[in-house]
Design an enzyme around this catalytic site. Structure first.
Site, short mmCIF file in Angstrom:
data_model
loop_
_atom_site.label_atom_id
_atom_site.label_comp_id
_atom_site.label_asym_id
_atom_site.label_seq_id
_atom_site.Cartn_x
_atom_site.Cartn_y
_atom_site.Cartn_z
N ASP A 16 95.24 18.83 39.12
CA ASP A 16 94.33 18.23 40.11
C ASP A 16 93.53 19.31 40.83
O ASP A 16 92.30 19.24 40.93
CB ASP A 16 95.13 17.45 41.17
CG ASP A 16 95.28 15.98 40.84
OD1 ASP A 16 94.39 15.43 40.19
OD2 ASP A 16 96.30 15.41 41.24
N GLU A 69 90.37 16.05 47.53
CA GLU A 69 91.65 15.45 47.91
C GLU A 69 92.73 16.51 48.14
O GLU A 69 93.60 16.33 48.98
CB GLU A 69 92.10 14.49 46.80
CG GLU A 69 93.45 13.85 47.05
CD GLU A 69 93.87 12.90 45.95
OE1 GLU A 69 94.86 12.17 46.16
OE2 GLU A 69 93.23 12.90 44.89
N ASP A 98 87.39 13.45 43.88
CA ASP A 98 88.76 13.05 43.54
C ASP A 98 88.98 13.54 42.11
O ASP A 98 88.47 12.95 41.16
CB ASP A 98 88.96 11.54 43.63
CG ASP A 98 90.43 11.17 43.57
OD1 ASP A 98 91.25 11.99 43.10
OD2 ASP A 98 90.79 10.05 43.98
N ILE A 149 91.55 13.80 39.85
CA ILE A 149 92.19 12.85 38.93
C ILE A 149 92.67 11.68 39.76
O ILE A 149 93.75 11.73 40.36
CB ILE A 149 93.38 13.46 38.16
CG1 ILE A 149 92.96 14.72 37.39
CG2 ILE A 149 93.95 12.43 37.17
CD1 ILE A 149 94.12 15.38 36.63
N ASP A 150 91.87 10.65 39.85
CA ASP A 150 92.28 9.45 40.56
C ASP A 150 93.31 8.72 39.71
O ASP A 150 93.22 8.71 38.47
CB ASP A 150 91.07 8.54 40.81
CG ASP A 150 91.40 7.39 41.74
OD1 ASP A 150 91.90 7.66 42.85
OD2 ASP A 150 91.17 6.24 41.36
N THR A 156 96.75 9.41 39.68
CA THR A 156 97.50 10.49 39.06
C THR A 156 98.84 10.02 38.49
O THR A 156 99.33 10.61 37.52
CB THR A 156 97.74 11.64 40.07
OG1 THR A 156 98.23 11.09 41.30
CG2 THR A 156 96.47 12.39 40.34
N ASP A 194 88.19 8.77 47.32
CA ASP A 194 88.39 7.65 46.40
C ASP A 194 87.14 6.78 46.28
O ASP A 194 86.81 6.28 45.21
CB ASP A 194 89.53 6.73 46.88
CG ASP A 194 90.87 7.39 46.90
OD1 ASP A 194 91.25 7.99 45.89
OD2 ASP A 194 91.55 7.31 47.94
#
Length: 378
Positions: free
Chosen positions: A54, A79, A153, A155-156, A158, A299
């Site tokens: 991430d 994030e 973001d 890796i939304d 995760t 997000d």
């Protein structure tokens, strides 16, 4: 705006390649699937490998956009914190260095003794990724990069990324869970107003190539600025009743019951806030409803910009319901992304408090607000 859009798309493609690499390259995949939480978590470094993936993706995007547009430096938020503590107790700030070797050495100080994994990640971070999309040449909206800021973001969804399920069958185009819901989200907003103006959603795991079985991705983009609305997607179909709504499985029962009465058999559930908003963008759902404050600026910013480009938007559910109960039937104000919540600390400063509703057609927003206004406690 065309140059900024191309840069964001290129950054999203590089991010998607790193996300795929972490699942396809054996030294990286071994680390990815081995990491646990709590007492079972690998203790070689203070954060699990999923978090390092991430952070690296976030820092690659930050580096590439900042190199292309120096006026964006200091205005690219994400994030994740980029600081790790290695096995020696040293704090390491993950970043993209001047050379592949320097980046590999820095990552190696976190991943020691996984030298091969560090070298693979460093090579991917420095690889040039170009986007060949002739449609981008026709984008003529004028906005100075110095007037915008960016939310990432990396890796939304995760949890779905780490589990990696590929066998989840979609229902009406919506996958309840699975690797397909892991997305890269990059959104730009106007610094002065906080309004989203540009969004890119990249799907690294859209489908398998029929012959090679390698992953193929795709991206979607949208621009909404000063009356100009452009998108890589076709205009949405006309609204049709009843609306189709997508929710989290953790949604409150009262909200679920109210929306079930509105939607009949068209209530669906899925993982990932970004993915649920993408389902609205792609027309698989008419609205995404969340009653709690579990989403954040990173997000929502990118999907919000695309929804605005299609004629829709994202509003704060709690504020909209209070206005309705006070007799205000006007269109609720859109979420903005430039002001942290007062009195909050850490990530909560950027939480979308009071939930949200993402939609394309205002008629569906009104229908959702009407039924939820009767739910006690909202």
């Amino acid at each position: 705006m065309a140059a900024l859009l191309k840069a964001v798309l290129s950054a999203s493609e590089k991010a998607a390649e790193i996300a795929r690499l972490c699942r396809d390259a054996e030294p990286l995949f071994r680390l990815l699937v081995a990491e646990k939480t709590g007492a079972d978590r690998n203790q070689r470094f203070s954060h699990d490998f999923k978090t390092l993936a991430d952070v690296l993706i976030q820092e690659v995007i930050r580096h590439d956009l900042g190199a292309k547009f120096p006026e964006l430096r200091g205005h690219i938020g994400g994030e994740e914190s980029n600081e790790f503590t290695n096995a020696n107790g040293d704090t390491v700030a993950v970043r993209v260095c001047g050379t592949v070797g320097e980046t590999a050495a820095l990552l190696g100080s976190v991943l020691h003794p996984e030298r091969e994994a560090a070298e693979l990640l460093a090579a991917a971070a420095h690889r040039d990724v170009a986007v060949g999309d002739a449609e981008l040449d026709g984008v003529t909206v004028s906005i100075a990069p110095g007037d915008v800021a960016v939310w990432i973001d990396p890796i939304d969804s995760t949890n779905e990324y780490i589990v990696g399920r590929e066998d989840v069958a979609p229902q009406d185009g919506i996958a309840p869970s699975g690797l397909c819901s892991a997305l890269v989200l990059i959104g730009a907003y106007e610094r002065s107003s906080g309004r989203p103006v540009l969004g890119v959603i990249n799907e690294p795991f859209h489908r398998r190539h029929p012959q090679t079985r390698g992953w193929q991705g795709r991206y979607h983009w949208g621009i909404a600025y000063q009356g100009t609305h452009l998108s890589s997607l076709s205009p949405p179909a006309p609204p049709r009743p009843p609306p189709r709504v997508v929710l989290s499985r953790a949604e409150a029962q009262g909200v679920r019951d109210a929306l079930a009465s509105l939607c009949g058999g068209h209530l669906r559930f899925a993982a990932g806030a970004g993915y649920k908003m993408l389902c609205v963008i792609l027309g698989h759902a008419d609205a995404y409803v969340l009653s709690g404050g579990s989403t954040f600026a990173w997000d929502a910013c990118a999907p919000h910009a695309i929804l605005c480009a299609l004629g829709g938007g994202v509003v704060a559910l709690g504020d909209a319901l209070r206005a309705r109960r006070e007799g205000d039937t006007g269109t609720p104000p859109q979420l903005t992304y430039n002001r942290p919540a007062e009195g909050a600390v850490g990530a909560e400063r950027w939480a979308n408090r009071g939930g949200l509703v993402a939609y394309v057609h205002p008629q569906h927003l009104e229908a959702v607000l009407e039924v939820l206004a009767a739910v006690p406690g909202l």
